[in-house]
Design an enzyme around this catalytic site. Structure first.
Site, PDB file in Angstrom:
ATOM      1  N   GLY A   2      16.800  25.646  69.483  1.00 27.61           N
ATOM      2  CA  GLY A   2      17.615  26.672  70.100  1.00 27.61           C
ATOM      3  C   GLY A   2      17.178  27.011  71.506  1.00 27.61           C
ATOM      4  O   GLY A   2      16.033  26.808  71.895  1.00 27.61           O
ATOM      5  N   GLY A  22      16.203  29.729  74.442  1.00 32.98           N
ATOM      6  CA  GLY A  22      15.411  30.947  74.393  1.00 32.98           C
ATOM      7  C   GLY A  22      13.927  30.714  74.347  1.00 32.98           C
ATOM      8  O   GLY A  22      13.147  31.674  74.285  1.00 32.98           O
ATOM      9  N   HIS A  23      13.516  29.428  74.374  1.00 37.98           N
ATOM     10  CA  HIS A  23      12.094  29.113  74.223  1.00 37.98           C
ATOM     11  C   HIS A  23      11.509  28.335  75.399  1.00 37.98           C
ATOM     12  O   HIS A  23      10.416  27.792  75.295  1.00 37.98           O
ATOM     13  CB  HIS A  23      11.884  28.297  72.944  1.00 37.98           C
ATOM     14  N   ASP A  76      17.295  22.722  61.725  1.00 37.84           N
ATOM     15  CA  ASP A  76      16.936  21.541  62.508  1.00 37.84           C
ATOM     16  C   ASP A  76      16.706  20.333  61.599  1.00 37.84           C
ATOM     17  O   ASP A  76      17.163  19.225  61.890  1.00 37.84           O
ATOM     18  CB  ASP A  76      15.677  21.817  63.337  1.00 37.84           C
ATOM     19  N   HIS A  78      11.127  33.700  66.543  1.00 37.51           N
ATOM     20  CA  HIS A  78      12.488  34.215  66.379  1.00 37.51           C
ATOM     21  C   HIS A  78      12.460  35.632  65.817  1.00 37.51           C
ATOM     22  O   HIS A  78      13.488  36.159  65.396  1.00 37.51           O
ATOM     23  CB  HIS A  78      13.304  33.321  65.446  1.00 37.51           C
TER      24      HIS A  78
END
Length: 330
Positions: free
Chosen positions: A54, A56-57, A110, A217
């Site tokens: 995702g 955001g990392h 994933d 998360h």
């Protein structure tokens, strides 16, 4: 919510457009899908390494696509898995005749989508292997079900180096496995973060409260309590790490002190100094120390500490020069 964005629902695609515009000599995308992120410099005959996860990392996951590291990345929305179709399309674009290694974090969505992509590749006679990073010690007592966090950096480095040496698919997988077996991580959060499409914090912490073991998360940790000093955090983290993966006096490790998005570099170096003091007292040799942002969680404040036990072969891999738009090692 205060963020430099246009529409929240366009957050990931707008970010990708900016990256492609800034670095066209290094990265590109499969025509028709911005989220199929690929190296612009494919090397014939080399094992291709593909990751995914995702948004955001950053720099995880797509930030490690480049020379000496990875070849492609399926990009999901914020904290969301990429689709099987995206991973498959990336695979077709970067496969260079020597097979593909799927290397990604140990998260259910994933795993499902990478497995589906592998099945599609098999129908095209593209050989694949898969391995997941699972280094977060506090997330589970069972190593097979641990989350993959910042320690996947060492898997990227070792697998990427072996692929750059033109190793076979099984040799590249073995390099990733060797790094995985010798890497452990502990992390902690001081603040939550805000997912743009949600518009508010994904969990809450009090003004003087922190969370040990919090996931990237917002997954629950092992305790919430008063903020501890850098020395205290290093002491608890290193005890957890070394209890799980003992390192003998005289053995060598690499250390990764990673910021989660809103922690100053100054604070990370304070923490790094606390870690080094403990290692020196135990007679554990530090081969290299990496300090900075390697796997973040939007604007979460906090940090993680990873250790990777190394031998001469792994040192060579970790020392290999790499260059991506987000990470360069001379």
């Amino acid at each position: 919510m205060k963020k430099i964005i246009n529409a929240p629902e366009n957050y990931t695609d707008d970010m990708l457009k900016g990256i492609y515009a800034a670095h066209p000599d290094q990265v590109k995308y499969v025509e028709g899908d911005l989220r199929c992120y690929c190296t612009a410099n494919k090397k014939d005959g080399k094992v291709a390494i593909i990751t995914g996860g995702g948004t955001g990392h950053l720099p995880l996951f797509l930030g490690y696509v480049g020379d000496g590291l990875l070849d492609g990345c399926g990009v999901g929305g914020v904290f969301q898995s990429p689709s099987a179709e995206q991973i498959y399309n990336v695979s077709k674009e970067v496969e260079a005749g020597a097979g593909i290694l799927y290397l990604y974090g140990n998260y259910t969505g994933d795993i499902m989508n990478f497995d589906m992509a592998a099945e599609m590749c098999e129908m095209d006679d593209i050989e694949t292997r898969s391995i997941v990073g699972a280094d977060d010690v506090n997330s589970n007592a069972n190593p097979d079900t641990r989350r993959g966090v910042a320690g996947i950096f060492f898997m990227y480095k070792c697998a990427g180096a072996k692929a750059a040496e033109m190793g076979t698919l099984d040799e590249v997988l073995a390099a990733a496995q060797k790094a995985k077996d010798n890497t452990r991580t502990v992390g902690f959060a001081l603040t939550p973060c805000i997912i743009p499409e949600v518009g508010h914090s994904n969990f809450t912490l009090g003004e003087n409260e922190m969370a040990m073991g919090m996931g990237i998360h917002g997954e629950p940790g092992v305790w919430n309590g008063p903020i501890k000093t850098a020395d205290e955090l290093a002491e608890e983290s290193m005890k957890t790490l070394l209890d799980d993966m003992p390192v003998k006096e005289g053995e060598e490790i690499c250390v990764l002190v990673n910021g989660l998005g809103a922690t100053s570099i100054e604070e990370l170096y304070i923490l790094s100094g606390s870690v080094r003091k403990i290692l020196d007292e135990k007679g554990i040799k530090t081969y290299r120390t990496f300090v900075g942002e390697y796997a973040t969680s939007m604007e979460m404040a906090g940090a993680s500490i990873s250790i990777c036990k190394v031998d001469d072969e792994m040192k060579k891999w970790i020392d290999m020069p790499v260059k991506t738009p987000f990470y360069t090692q001379a």
